[in-house]
Design a protein around this motif. Structure first.
Motif, PDB file in Angstrom:
ATOM      1  N   CYS A 155       0.651  -1.144  -0.025  1.00  0.00           N
ATOM      2  CA  CYS A 155      -0.129  -0.068  -0.003  1.00  0.00           C
ATOM      3  C   CYS A 155       0.820   1.404  -0.104  1.00  0.00           C
ATOM      4  O   CYS A 155       2.004   1.248   0.559  1.00  0.00           O
ATOM      5  CB  CYS A 155      -0.797  -0.021   1.246  1.00  0.00           C
ATOM      6  N   ILE A 164      -2.249   7.873   0.439  1.00  0.00           N
ATOM      7  CA  ILE A 164      -2.680   9.076  -0.551  1.00  0.00           C
ATOM      8  C   ILE A 164      -2.240  10.337   0.124  1.00  0.00           C
ATOM      9  O   ILE A 164      -1.703  11.135  -0.820  1.00  0.00           O
ATOM     10  CB  ILE A 164      -4.030   8.824  -0.848  1.00  0.00           C
ATOM     11  N   VAL A 186      -8.783   6.574 -10.103  1.00  0.00           N
ATOM     12  CA  VAL A 186      -8.446   5.564  -9.216  1.00  0.00           C
ATOM     13  C   VAL A 186      -9.391   5.164  -8.055  1.00  0.00           C
ATOM     14  O   VAL A 186      -9.952   6.242  -7.528  1.00  0.00           O
ATOM     15  CB  VAL A 186      -7.078   5.978  -8.232  1.00  0.00           C
ATOM     16  N   GLU A 187      -9.728   4.047  -8.151  1.00  0.00           N
ATOM     17  CA  GLU A 187     -11.030   3.503  -6.962  1.00  0.00           C
ATOM     18  C   GLU A 187     -10.159   3.209  -5.679  1.00  0.00           C
ATOM     19  O   GLU A 187      -9.588   2.261  -5.719  1.00  0.00           O
ATOM     20  CB  GLU A 187     -11.698   2.437  -7.809  1.00  0.00           C
ATOM     21  N   VAL A 188     -10.429   4.022  -4.764  1.00  0.00           N
ATOM     22  CA  VAL A 188      -9.729   4.048  -3.407  1.00  0.00           C
ATOM     23  C   VAL A 188     -10.679   3.740  -2.283  1.00  0.00           C
ATOM     24  O   VAL A 188     -11.747   4.287  -2.328  1.00  0.00           O
ATOM     25  CB  VAL A 188      -8.703   5.083  -3.311  1.00  0.00           C
ATOM     26  N   TYR A 189     -10.414   2.842  -1.568  1.00  0.00           N
ATOM     27  CA  TYR A 189     -11.348   2.425  -0.302  1.00  0.00           C
ATOM     28  C   TYR A 189     -10.551   2.560   0.786  1.00  0.00           C
ATOM     29  O   TYR A 189     -10.486   1.664   1.632  1.00  0.00           O
ATOM     30  CB  TYR A 189     -11.896   0.917  -0.447  1.00  0.00           C
ATOM     31  N   GLN A 191      -5.420   4.590   1.650  1.00  0.00           N
ATOM     32  CA  GLN A 191      -4.269   4.273   0.925  1.00  0.00           C
ATOM     33  C   GLN A 191      -4.731   3.550  -0.395  1.00  0.00           C
ATOM     34  O   GLN A 191      -6.041   3.129  -0.460  1.00  0.00           O
ATOM     35  CB  GLN A 191      -3.641   3.185   1.735  1.00  0.00           C
ATOM     36  N   MET A 192      -3.813   3.675  -1.560  1.00  0.00           N
ATOM     37  CA  MET A 192      -3.730   3.016  -2.471  1.00  0.00           C
ATOM     38  C   MET A 192      -2.994   1.529  -2.212  1.00  0.00           C
ATOM     39  O   MET A 192      -2.140   1.545  -1.836  1.00  0.00           O
ATOM     40  CB  MET A 192      -3.227   3.523  -3.779  1.00  0.00           C
ATOM     41  N   CYS A 193      -3.817   0.555  -2.697  1.00  0.00           N
ATOM     42  CA  CYS A 193      -3.177  -0.768  -2.290  1.00  0.00           C
ATOM     43  C   CYS A 193      -3.212  -1.657  -3.476  1.00  0.00           C
ATOM     44  O   CYS A 193      -3.745  -1.675  -4.395  1.00  0.00           O
ATOM     45  CB  CYS A 193      -4.040  -1.433  -1.160  1.00  0.00           C
ATOM     46  N   ASP A 207      -5.937  -2.488  -6.053  1.00  0.00           N
ATOM     47  CA  ASP A 207      -6.997  -1.504  -6.238  1.00  0.00           C
ATOM     48  C   ASP A 207      -7.144  -1.036  -7.857  1.00  0.00           C
ATOM     49  O   ASP A 207      -6.103  -1.436  -8.706  1.00  0.00           O
ATOM     50  CB  ASP A 207      -6.596  -0.122  -5.674  1.00  0.00           C
ATOM     51  N   PHE A 210      -7.998   1.271 -11.481  1.00  0.00           N
ATOM     52  CA  PHE A 210      -7.934   2.500 -11.894  1.00  0.00           C
ATOM     53  C   PHE A 210      -8.187   2.404 -13.398  1.00  0.00           C
ATOM     54  O   PHE A 210      -8.186   1.156 -14.024  1.00  0.00           O
ATOM     55  CB  PHE A 210      -6.396   2.944 -11.720  1.00  0.00           C
TER      56      PHE A 210
END
Length: 119
Positions: free
Chosen positions: A32, A35, A76-79, A82-84, A87, A89
Motif C-alpha cells: 500500500c 494517499i 483511481v478507485e480507493v477504499y 491508501q492505494m493498495c 485497487d 484504476f
C-alpha cells in the motif's frame, strides 16, 4: 573534435536527467501507499506510473494498461486512506471522455537516492 568530446561527456548527464529513477536503489515492494503523503502521479509510459513521497519515489507495479499514456489522467478507485495492491484504476486521455478498461496495481516499489560515499 573538441565539440564532439564535450557532447559525448554530457550524454550520461542528459540520460540521468531524463530518468527519474537514475541514482536510486529499489527497496522491497510494498502493498500500500498513503494517499495523503504522495504527490500526483507521473505517468512515464503505458507500464510505468511514479508517485513521489518527499525524497522517495514509488514505482507502481502494473501490467500493461490499455489507453495509459503520458498525457492520461488517472481515475483511481480507493477504499480508505491508501492505494493498495489490487485497487483498480482507469485512464482517460483528453479530449476523450471515455475511460480505458480497468487496470490494477500490483504493488509499489520504493526508490531512494544512493548516498555518496565520503573518504
Amino acid at each position: 573534435m573538441i565539440r564532439a568530446l564535450a557532447a559525448a561527456a554530457l550524454l550520461p548527464l542528459a540520460a540521468a536527467a531524463s530518468d527519474p529513477l537514475a541514482g536510486r536503489v529499489a527497496g522491497p515492494m510494498q502493498s500500500c501507499l498513503s494517499i495523503s503523503r504522495t504527490a500526483a502521479p507521473e505517468i512515464i509510459d503505458g507500464k510505468t506510473i511514479l508517485y513521489r513521497d518527499g525524497a522517495r519515489i514509488y514505482r507502481a507495479q502494473i501490467d500493461a494498461c490499455p489507453g495509459l499514456t503520458t498525457f492520461s489522467t488517472l481515475i483511481v478507485e480507493v477504499y480508505g486512506p491508501q492505494m493498495c495492491r489490487g485497487d483498480r484504476f482507469r485512464a482517460v486521455t483528453l479530449p476523450s471522455s471515455i475511460p480505458s478498461a480497468y487496470c490494477r496495481f500490483r504493488g509499489f516499489v520504493p526508490y531512494t537516492k544512493v548516498k555518496a560515499r565520503t573518504g
